[in-house]
Design an enzyme around this catalytic site. Structure first.
Site, mmCIF file in Angstrom:
data_model
loop_
_atom_site.group_PDB
_atom_site.id
_atom_site.type_symbol
_atom_site.label_atom_id
_atom_site.label_comp_id
_atom_site.label_asym_id
_atom_site.label_seq_id
_atom_site.Cartn_x
_atom_site.Cartn_y
_atom_site.Cartn_z
ATOM 1 N N ASP A 130 0.850 -1.185 0.000
ATOM 2 C CA ASP A 130 0.000 0.000 0.000
ATOM 3 C C ASP A 130 0.887 1.236 0.000
ATOM 4 O O ASP A 130 2.125 1.130 -0.002
ATOM 5 C CB ASP A 130 -0.980 -0.008 1.175
ATOM 6 C CG ASP A 130 -0.276 0.023 2.523
ATOM 7 O OD1 ASP A 130 0.965 0.227 2.535
ATOM 8 O OD2 ASP A 130 -0.938 -0.151 3.555
ATOM 9 N N ASP A 133 -5.691 2.553 -1.458
ATOM 10 C CA ASP A 133 -4.295 2.535 -1.915
ATOM 11 C C ASP A 133 -3.661 1.170 -1.683
ATOM 12 O O ASP A 133 -2.436 1.055 -1.557
ATOM 13 C CB ASP A 133 -3.502 3.613 -1.174
ATOM 14 C CG ASP A 133 -3.495 3.399 0.332
ATOM 15 O OD1 ASP A 133 -2.501 3.742 0.981
ATOM 16 O OD2 ASP A 133 -4.500 2.877 0.869
#
Length: 332
Positions: A202, A245
């Site tokens: 991420d 994300d």
């Protein structure tokens, strides 16, 4: 396909040939002789006072027999020539017309006693040919339209399938596709005794990027990361955006070292990508890995993802608690 030009005007069918005057004269003579012999016989039989035995000469008898044969033969010939043959010919013409094999010159054949039907048949054949041409054109148009509709439907189905399996922003596969495809990949690698590596990562400080530069800048970064991932992985590898994300990359037949190499390349590319951004803390990737060899229990997609996530958060924790190294001083 038949020519679409209209049929030329076909002249009326000719009737059977008229008999010549010699034939008519011979028939008339035979009939006259037959009538003469019959009248003579009747006169002798009914007008004589005594029993009269009438005997015809051999020549007259032969002539009568010949006359009878001619009359019967002429009647048969007239029947066959005027009716039987035309009926068979008309049947063949109708079958050819129904099969679409009738040509214009075949309409000129004589039909004998059926000749009064010729104009009606000619009009019927022309109409049938016109309708056949119209039906052919209509079928071609229908096929063309069906092909266009089918092509449009196929493109629409492909678009819907892409929307159902792809992330619209990054172009990577979505979480739904990950849930559907990872378990079969795990079981296939286990059956083949092949290695498998799952990389989860991420973007650190992604919220700071959104809060400082706006969500458009955040979307632009995620889109760029998706392009970097697609250009870095192999053809057989699968990349997913699982939400926000967060990303997952599945590397069939890859070891932990190969997974770490991919994660390192992506981290370096993202660091170079965000370098121009005016932020207090630049976004960077945090990665976690898990391979089939790392598991001590029966391998499954859920266990692989959970192990990769644990490794990801362990990396985050270690990075957060890491103290900066003291800068060494150079000896005087």
């Amino acid at each position: 396909m038949e020519d679409s030009a209209p049929l030329p005007e076909t002249p009326p069918l000719q009737t059977s040939r008229p008999r010549g005057w010699r034939t008519k004269l011979a028939v008339a003579a035979c009939v006259a002789v037959a009538i003469f012999g019959l009248v003579e016989y009747l006169a002798a039989a009914f007008l004589a006072r005594t029993v009269y035995t009438f005997t015809l000469p051999l020549s007259v008898t032969a002539l009568l027999v010949l006359t009878a044969c001619l009359v019967v033969g002429g009647a048969l010939f007239h029947f066959v020539h005027e009716w039987r043959r035309p009926v068979h010919r008309l049947r063949g013409l109708l079958e050819a017309a129904l099969a679409g094999e009738l040509t214009s010159h075949e309409l000129d054949q004589p039909l004998g006693g059926l000749s009064p039907l010729v104009p009606v048949l000619q009009d019927l054949f022309r109409e049938m040919r016109r309708q056949r041409i119209e039906v052919t054109k209509l079928n071609l148009e229908i096929r063309h339209r069906v092909a266009q509709r089918t092509d449009a439907l196929e493109r629409m189905v492909a678009r819907f399938q892409a929307q159902a399996t792809r992330d619209g922003l990054t172009g990577l596969y979505n979480r739904r596709m990950l849930d559907q495809s990872l378990e079969p990949i795990v079981q296939r690698c286990v059956a083949d005794k092949a290695s498998l590596c799952v990389v989860a990562f991420d973007v650190d400080d992604f919220k700071l990027l959104n809060d400082t530069l706006g969500h458009a800048a955040g979307d632009s970064l995620l889109k760029a990361i998706g392009q970097l991932v697609r250009s870095t992985i192999r053809h057989e590898d699968l990349a997913f955006r699982t939400g926000g994300d967060e990303f997952v990359i599945v590397l069939p037949r890859s070891t932990r070292a190969e997974g770490q190499g991919l994660a390192g390349r992506l981290s370096s590319l993202v660091d170079a990508l965000v370098k121009p951004l005016e932020l207090a803390r630049k976004p960077r990737l945090s990665t976690g890995l898990c391979t089939l060899g790392d598991l001590t229990v029966k391998p499954s997609a859920v266990i692989l993802l959970e192990s990769a996530d644990k490794d990801l958060y362990a990396t985050k924790f270690a990075r957060k608690n890491r103290k900066p190294d003291a800068t060494p001083t150079r000896a005087a």
